[in-house]
Scaffold this active site. Structure first.
Site, PDB file in Angstrom:
ATOM      1  N   GLU A 262       0.870  -1.174   0.000  1.00 29.64           N
ATOM      2  CA  GLU A 262       0.000   0.000   0.000  1.00 29.64           C
ATOM      3  C   GLU A 262       0.909   1.226   0.000  1.00 29.64           C
ATOM      4  O   GLU A 262       1.362   1.681   1.045  1.00 29.64           O
ATOM      5  CB  GLU A 262      -0.925  -0.008   1.220  1.00 29.64           C
ATOM      6  CG  GLU A 262      -1.850  -1.209   1.303  1.00 29.64           C
ATOM      7  CD  GLU A 262      -2.888  -1.264   0.195  1.00 29.64           C
ATOM      8  OE1 GLU A 262      -3.004  -0.276  -0.586  1.00 29.64           O
ATOM      9  OE2 GLU A 262      -3.571  -2.287   0.083  1.00 29.64           O
ATOM     10  N   CYS A 296      -3.053   8.392   2.410  1.00 31.06           N
ATOM     11  CA  CYS A 296      -2.691   7.889   1.088  1.00 31.06           C
ATOM     12  C   CYS A 296      -3.821   8.135   0.095  1.00 31.06           C
ATOM     13  O   CYS A 296      -3.591   8.179  -1.119  1.00 31.06           O
ATOM     14  CB  CYS A 296      -2.318   6.410   1.147  1.00 31.06           C
ATOM     15  SG  CYS A 296      -3.520   5.396   2.019  1.00 31.06           S
TER      16      CYS A 296
END
Length: 511
Positions: A262, A296
């Site tokens: 990720e 993110c």
């Protein structure tokens, strides 16, 4: 604050290694956790050493032998109780998340709620680790797939979601029969220690073997490349920058290990002519300035049709002005934007503003440090709204800070090309009332991101869906949907209950 720390079992000095309910007397360097809110120390951690790692690894290996044989629904029952323990400590842990990381208290509470939600999800999943039955081409044969526990899962998390990402991974891994070794960010070790303190009684009351849930607070100089190179760990889940992810996944890949990555996001929202502009602007502002731009999934770019461009820009300016009046201590109820994690993060933000100006960008609002004149530190910034071009070098990068680049487009095809025209591919969104535009955006020629939304923003994903992205984001998937399969090994089984031995494809091999 003292009461919160006491409730969570945080001492002035804490050990940095746990095998579940027990703590090792660690011997590594002292790590002082400093709050970005006021630059004051919260508490210290005696970091783990290599010897401590060896002890934890031994416990993890031993625990896996036991844990994998426990029926999955019983493992789910442990996770259910962990969820309840988190519910009881939600306010305190949410407070510590805000204090140590800097996100506003409402977001701190939201992060703990994510932990609770994934516990609930994992409990249900513990009864649905389903395989598939297939018809064999051979008479009196049965074929099926099944999923088996994988082993030790290494987990490396980032500062911006210091506890939720642990839960995404650890709860699913646990119901799948795996054990976890968690290495949290050195910037937010106390939230990890508090989490282990919260779950300790659950583990004790259920006789969970020491070594199922493990924690190691250590710097990368002690536990870095050697950690991901350990062949005893078949799977690593890593949250971090694209640069770090590429390097670590290379080490894992060289030994044919698995990885869930990720990594970076450079997320865009397209605002079409038919869009509900009030909804779009509200969503974009939260996506861009929430968590001070340190998600993110933060909105980095807004791609606006030329016919509504001026309206959207004016609405954004007004919204940013309103937000700018509510920057400050994230633990206060009226604050909307807290500090960046460190002074280095502030320098990165300011340098990005300098660079975009050099490339021809126009700063419409913000882009400066905030209220730092009378402080001996500067972790606060004024979120920036910048007119830019997608091809600018700085726009192609992910700056982990509240900078929103405003880009104009003419056609939906151009807007989608701009959305896709960056190395990262995590989250994306379009605001439109036009069916063709929304379907095109979600089609094979549309967004190339792992997450694509219509009439909601890029930030704030639910745990029920698989979370992750494509391209430089790494391709990993965590949390909901069928992400559980990543934590298991797949096995195809064929059973012959006949008295013959026919070969597949009708092959004859007589002797």
């Amino acid at each position: 604050m003292e009461n919160v720390l006491q409730v969570l079992g945080i001492e002035p000095m804490n050990y940095g290694a746990s095998t579940g309910a027990q703590w090792l007397k660690t011997t590594g360097k002292e790590n002082i956790s400093v709050s970005p809110v006021d630059n004051k120390p919260i508490a210290s951690v005696q970091s783990a050493s290599i010897d401590d790692y060896k002890k934890v690894m031994k416990k993890a290996e031993e625990a896996f032998e036991i844990w994998r044989e426990m029926p999955a629904p019983k493992r789910g029952e442990v996770v259910r109780q962990i969820g309840n323990a988190l519910r009881e400590k939600k306010e305190s842990l949410g407070y510590l998340v805000s204090l140590e990381m800097g996100k506003i208290y409402q977001e701190g509470l939201g992060e703990v709620q994510e932990m609770i939600d994934i516990c609930d999800f994992a409990v249900g999943q513990s009864r649905m680790l389903n395989g598939f039955t297939m018809h064999s081409e051979r008479k009196q044969h049965r074929m099926y797939d099944q999923y088996q526990p994988l082993g030790i899962v290494g987990l490396i998390t980032s500062f911006n979601f210091p506890v939720a990402v642990w839960a995404w991974n650890a709860m699913l891994a646990a119901v799948c029969g795996d054990v976890v070794i968690w290495k949290p960010s050195s910037k937010t070790p106390l939230t990890a220690i508090a989490t282990h303190n919260i779950i300790a009684d659950v583990l004790k009351n259920n006789d969970v073997p020491e070594g199922v849930f493990n924690l190691l607070v250590a710097g990368s100089s002690v536990l870095g490349d050697n950690f991901v190179a350990d062949k005893r760990i078949p799977l690593f889940s890593i949250t971090g920058s694209t640069k770090v992810g590429k390097r670590l996944s290379g080490i894992i890949g060289a030994r044919l290990g698995r990885s869930i990555l990720e990594l970076g996001g450079n997320n865009a929202v397209i605002v079409a002519p038919s869009a509900n502009l009030e909804m779009a602007v509200k969503s974009v502002v939260f996506g861009a300035v929430g968590t001070a731009g340190q998600r993110c999934t933060s909105t980095r770019r807004i791609i606006v049709h030329e016919s509504v461009y001026d309206q959207v820009v004016e609405k954004l300016k007004m919204a940013y002005k309103s937000v700018s009046e509510r920057i400050g201590n994230p633990l206060k109820n009226d604050t909307l934007v807290g500090p960046l994690i460190s002074e280095d993060a502030v320098h990165t933000f300011l340098n990005a503003i300098i660079k975009v100006k050099e490339e021809g960008g126009n700063v419409l609002f913000g882009g400066t440090s905030y209220n730092c004149e009378n402080r001996d530190f500067c972790h606060y910034v004024l979120p920036a709204l910048v007119e830019a071009e997608n091809q600018f070098e700085i726009v192609q990068e992910e700056t982990f800070a509240p900078i929103l680049y405003v880009i104009k487009y003419k056609t939906i095809e151009e807007a989608i090309a701009i959305n896709n025209g960056v190395p990262q591919g995590l989250s994306s969104a379009i605001f439109t009332e036009n069916l063709r535009e929304s379907e095109l955006f979600l089609s094979e020629t549309g967004s190339d991101c792992g997450i694509a939304n219509v009439n909601i923003g890029t930030s704030g994903a639910e745990i029920g869906g698989a979370f992750g992205g494509e391209k430089d984001t790494g391709g990993g998937r965590e949390s909901g949907s069928d992400s559980w399969k990543s934590y298991m090994r797949r096995q195809t089984n064929t059973i012959n209950y006949s008295t013959d031995l026919p070969l597949a494809q009708g092959i004859q091999f007589g002797f």
